[in-house]
Write an enzyme that holds these catalytic residues in place. Structure first.
Site, mmCIF file in Angstrom:
data_model
loop_
_atom_site.group_PDB
_atom_site.id
_atom_site.type_symbol
_atom_site.label_atom_id
_atom_site.label_comp_id
_atom_site.label_asym_id
_atom_site.label_seq_id
_atom_site.Cartn_x
_atom_site.Cartn_y
_atom_site.Cartn_z
ATOM 1 N N HIS A 264 5.404 21.270 20.821
ATOM 2 C CA HIS A 264 5.566 20.843 22.212
ATOM 3 C C HIS A 264 5.502 22.044 23.171
ATOM 4 O O HIS A 264 4.704 22.054 24.115
ATOM 5 C CB HIS A 264 6.912 20.118 22.346
ATOM 6 N N GLU A 265 6.329 23.040 22.920
ATOM 7 C CA GLU A 265 6.373 24.196 23.829
ATOM 8 C C GLU A 265 5.059 24.978 23.785
ATOM 9 O O GLU A 265 4.630 25.530 24.798
ATOM 10 C CB GLU A 265 7.566 25.099 23.509
ATOM 11 N N HIS A 268 2.753 23.454 26.285
ATOM 12 C CA HIS A 268 3.018 23.952 27.641
ATOM 13 C C HIS A 268 2.420 25.356 27.803
ATOM 14 O O HIS A 268 1.810 25.673 28.828
ATOM 15 C CB HIS A 268 4.528 24.050 27.888
ATOM 16 N N GLU A 294 3.565 18.145 31.211
ATOM 17 C CA GLU A 294 4.096 17.368 30.084
ATOM 18 C C GLU A 294 2.948 16.715 29.304
ATOM 19 O O GLU A 294 3.051 16.517 28.099
ATOM 20 C CB GLU A 294 5.078 16.322 30.626
HETATM 21 ZN ZN ZN Z 1 8.063 19.516 27.899
#
Ligand code: ZN
Length: 501
Positions: A264-265, A268, A294
């Site tokens: 997830h990170e 980003h 997101e």
């Molecule tokens: Zn996030």
């Protein structure tokens, strides 16, 4: 003109330098700082933040922007200089239109609200925060009213995170999504729960971290321009386009924690790493909205990282890393475990399908609070009612109900939640376009190859930074407005197969 633009860029670079130093202080605080550093660090961060704000709101910047308007008007919309002037003007208005004394009052109130919440939540004491939250709503309305001309009082607040989005249109999109999701969740949860015991054995921390790092290296996260460290609540941060860092946490008894937070990170971070280097130090050098940001984390975490094709390739490697725990667990069992759907009370623990219902409940309630159609004293009951109608469950208390998220107690009310679900919707929108342009992407993923997908995202999303708003970007990429169709199709296909719907 040339000189004025140059002067603006130098001033913006200085503001950016201060902000990046502030981010570095924050990263250190969340990773390596010993507890004794806390009091001074809070003060240092506030000083840097104040200096950056003073520098940015300097009337000289307003004058430069005014002088540069004819130059901006003479350029095409998507020209770099025109975009820099446009986005700086927007940020400048935001930073200057809220009076300084309101900002000061608000930040004192926020500190008190957060303090009260940290005690009220464990004590399940909504009454203790009710008057505070009433005041927060009042402040939130005051902030919104610094930006007159809105259709809905939440619009200016939504704009802070998702520029150009409006309460009315988000409400309509969410209502459509809710209509699809509620029956889907019912159909899935009426079946036997997936068995996820295979990911809840004991897994060595270092081996977990090494596995996650290998994958994001394959994704295209650049370790020459980033690194990963440990923290309590995983986040991504940036000190320049050449230094975009991620953090994670490991649970030895939960294989999914470090792994999926890392994916997830990294999503980003790859967005930030992919921004045009020519924007370095300017307001264009950042992801454009919370929703688009997101969408990139969810794309790499869920659409890629929780897909069957992905694990066709990586599961044998995971088994090799943990032969005792996973040697006898089939790919099917593992795939079901990491895609388990259940009705849960806590947003941050929710799965891909139910997650959006948690978000939409909060979004709807905060609109009602701001409108004044819901009183704060009636909030706990409204919360429970929506959980009952949307998820068919009810929290036994307010601790895991209305007090569970920090958002309403650490800022203004409005604008903080919609980005999560907009991101999920957009993740499919972008992924779909990438696959249309390059039909090999799904088979690439089955081979652990991500270069084509990553390249498409850089070209169409990442490189632009904040040049385009979310809606402008969607229009450019898809030729139309935001739509939930690709996302619904994705959920139906994936979970329809998993649960034989
Ligand atoms: Zn996030």
């Amino acid at each position: 003109m040339e000189n004025k633009l140059q002067e603006l860029k130098i001033r913006l670079q200085e503001v950016n330098d201060l902000n990046m130093v502030g981010a570095l202080l924050g990263w250190d605080q969340s990773t390596y700082m010993p507890p004794g550093g806390a009091p001074a660090r809070g003060r240092q961060a506030a000083t840097i933040g104040r200096l950056a704000h003073e520098k940015f709101t300097d009337p000289a910047i307003g004058k430069l922007l005014d002088a540069l308007r004819p130059y901006q008007d003479s350029l095409p919309f998507d020209n770099d200089d025109a975009s820099l002037i446009r986005v700086t003007q927007r940020n400048y208005d935001r930073a200057t239109k809220v009076p300084a004394d309101l900002i000061a009052e608000l930040s004192a109130h926020q500190a008190a609200a957060y303090q009260a919440w940290t005690q009220a939540r464990p004590n399940n004491d909504f009454a203790a925060v009710q008057p505070i939250l009433e005041k927060t709503i009042e402040y939130s309305r005051q902030v919104a009213n610094c930006f007159p001309g809105y259709d809905h009082i939440a619009d200016p607040l939504i704009n802070f995170a998702d520029e150009g989005m409006k309460a009315k249109s988000i409400r309509a999109v969410f209502a459509d999504l809710r209509q699809e999701l509620v029956p889907l969740v019912q159909a899935i949860t009426s079946q036997e729960l997936a068995d996820d015991s295979c990911v809840h054995q004991t897994f060595d921390s270092d081996a977990q971290l090494a596995f996650g790092k290998t994958i994001i290296g394959h994704y295209g996260y650049d370790f020459e321009r980033g690194r990963q460290d440990m923290t309590h609540h995983p986040f991504m941060t940036k000190f320049s386009l050449g230094d975009v860092r991620i953090t994670t946490r490991v649970k030895e008894d939960d294989l999914t924690e470090a792994l999926f937070s890392t994916l997830h990170e990294a999503g980003h971070a790859m967005y930030e790493q992919g921004i045009n280097m020519a924007y370095e130090g300017s307001p264009l050098a950042g992801g454009t909205s919370s929703g688009v940001h997101e969408s990139q984390s969810r794309l790499w975490e869920n659409l890629v990282g929780r897909s069957r094709g992905f694990w066709t390739h990586y599961y044998p490697q995971l088994q090799a890393a943990f032969p005792q725990q996973l040697g006898d667990v089939s790919l099917d069992t593992f795939y079901r475990a990491i895609n388990k759907v259940s009705r849960s009370l806590i947003r941050t623990d929710a799965d891909e399908v139910t997650y959006n219902l948690h978000v939409m409940i909060r979004f709807d309630l905060e609109l009602q609070l701001l409108e004044g159609t819901l009183a704060v004293k009636d909030l706990p009951e409204a919360w429970h009612g929506r959980y009952q109608s949307d998820l068919s469950i009810q929290a036994p208390d307010n601790k895991d109900g209305v007090l569970q998220d920090v958002h309403w107690f650490a800022g203004i009310v409005g604008g903080a939640f919609q980005g999560y679900t907009l991101g999920n919707i957009m993740s499919s929108l972008f992924f779909d376009q990438a696959v249309q342009a390059h039909p090999s992407i799904p088979t690439d993923i089955e081979k652990g190859e991500f270069g084509v997908l990553h390249g498409w995202l850089k070209e169409n999303v990442y490189q632009h930074g904040s040049k385009f708003t979310a809606n402008e970007l969607i229009e450019r990429v898809t030729g139309g407005p935001l739509t939930i169709e690709p996302y619904i199709r994705y959920l139906r296909t994936k979970f329809g197969a998993l649960y034989k719907l």
